[in-house]
Motif scaffolding. Structure first.
Motif, PDB file in Angstrom:
ATOM      1  N   ASN A   1       3.167  16.812  -4.907  1.00  9.57           N
ATOM      2  CA  ASN A   1       3.606  15.421  -5.026  1.00  9.57           C
ATOM      3  C   ASN A   1       4.965  15.203  -4.367  1.00  9.57           C
TER       4      ASN A   1
ATOM      5  N   ARG B   1       5.747  10.862   3.151  1.00  8.63           N
ATOM      6  CA  ARG B   1       5.366   9.443   3.209  1.00  8.63           C
ATOM      7  C   ARG B   1       6.597   8.550   3.268  1.00  8.63           C
TER       8      ARG B   1
ATOM      9  N   HIS C   1       4.433  15.358  -0.545  1.00  7.17           N
ATOM     10  CA  HIS C   1       3.760  14.152  -0.076  1.00  7.17           C
ATOM     11  C   HIS C   1       4.703  12.950  -0.122  1.00  7.17           C
ATOM     12  N   TYR C   2       5.464  12.833  -1.208  1.00  4.41           N
ATOM     13  CA  TYR C   2       6.426  11.737  -1.332  1.00  4.41           C
ATOM     14  C   TYR C   2       7.454  11.800  -0.207  1.00  4.41           C
TER      15      TYR C   2
ATOM     16  N   ILE D   1       0.847  -1.205   0.000  1.00  5.44           N
ATOM     17  CA  ILE D   1       0.000   0.000   0.000  1.00  5.44           C
ATOM     18  C   ILE D   1       0.879   1.250   0.000  1.00  5.44           C
ATOM     19  N   ILE D   2       1.910   1.236   0.821  1.00  5.70           N
ATOM     20  CA  ILE D   2       2.833   2.384   0.882  1.00  5.70           C
ATOM     21  C   ILE D   2       3.567   2.541  -0.452  1.00  5.70           C
ATOM     22  N   TYR D   3       4.024   1.422  -1.025  1.00  9.79           N
ATOM     23  CA  TYR D   3       4.709   1.474  -2.317  1.00  9.79           C
ATOM     24  C   TYR D   3       3.810   2.094  -3.383  1.00  9.79           C
ATOM     25  N   GLN D   4       2.562   1.670  -3.419  1.00 11.80           N
ATOM     26  CA  GLN D   4       1.631   2.204  -4.417  1.00 11.80           C
ATOM     27  C   GLN D   4       1.383   3.698  -4.196  1.00 11.80           C
ATOM     28  N   ASP D   5       1.285   4.087  -2.930  1.00 10.68           N
ATOM     29  CA  ASP D   5       1.098   5.500  -2.603  1.00 10.68           C
ATOM     30  C   ASP D   5       2.291   6.329  -3.080  1.00 10.68           C
ATOM     31  N   LEU D   6       3.488   5.835  -2.817  1.00  9.00           N
ATOM     32  CA  LEU D   6       4.699   6.537  -3.260  1.00  9.00           C
ATOM     33  C   LEU D   6       4.770   6.582  -4.791  1.00  9.00           C
TER      34      LEU D   6
ATOM     35  N   GLN E   1       2.301   6.606  -6.861  1.00  7.60           N
ATOM     36  CA  GLN E   1       1.328   7.572  -7.375  1.00  7.60           C
ATOM     37  C   GLN E   1       1.888   8.992  -7.350  1.00  7.60           C
ATOM     38  N   ASP E   2       2.745   9.284  -6.396  1.00 11.08           N
ATOM     39  CA  ASP E   2       3.388  10.598  -6.359  1.00 11.08           C
ATOM     40  C   ASP E   2       4.500  10.709  -7.401  1.00 11.08           C
TER      41      ASP E   2
END
Length: 178
Positions: free
Chosen positions: A129, A136, A132-133, A67-72, A74-75
């Motif tokens: 982005n 996170r 946020h990156y 989930i964290i990888y996907q969030d990163l 996306q940024d």
């Protein structure tokens, strides 16, 4: 005749007692074997339970990391588009391919830092982005440092692509804000 009956009764009683003692000894051995086997089975069940707990924990951690990888990731996608960088062409996870592409391009062409600085300065979405990156990724590294008992895994992330990208993006953000 009475002595013979008494002798027979005494002998049969002695044999009966000897038989009971032999039966008790054999039963005691079997109970010890059963007790030993039950203890071994219990220890084996405890080990199985620990393995299953560890697998569940690893599976849960893997799901959270994904989930964290996907969030990163996306940024990173709009950032990569803004600085015109393609991900690596490997079989790695898409996050590592994206980070590898950025860091490989920066190693070949330091002007990428200037492109990123301009993108941050001119595009609010890119600036968001990047922020946020950075937040996170720092949270993820902090979590890894807190949960990694021997420090090997957290050091791997910090010294690897994630740590390098944090340095690169923080440098670009600092230059853009200056």
């Amino acid at each position: 005749m009475e002595n013979l009956v008494i002798l027979i009764l005494s002998a049969s009683t002695a044999l009966g007692i000897a038989g009971l003692i032999l039966f008790a000894i054999i039963t005691n051995k079997k109970i010890r074997i059963l007790s030993k086997n039950a203890t071994l089975q219990y220890n084996l069940l405890v080990k199985i339970q620990q393995v299953l707990k560890n697998k569940f924990s690893v599976s849960e951690s893997t799901d959270k990391a994904e989930i964290i990888y996907q969030d990163l990731l996306q940024d990173l996608i709009p950032i990569m588009a803004a600085i015109d960088v393609m991900p690596r062409n490997t079989s790695e996870h898409p996050l590592w391919r994206a980070l590898g592409g950025i860091m490989d391009e920066y190693a070949k062409n330091p002007f990428v830092l200037e492109k990123l600085r301009r993108a941050i300065k001119l595009d609010v979405n890119i600036a968001h982005n990047i922020s946020h990156y950075l937040n996170r990724a720092n949270q993820f590294l902090q979590h890894m440092a807190n949960s990694d008992t021997d420090g090997i895994l957290s050091t791997t992330f910090t010294d690897g692509l994630l740590g390098q990208s944090l340095t690169f993006f923080a440098q670009a953000q600092t230059l853009a804000n200056a």
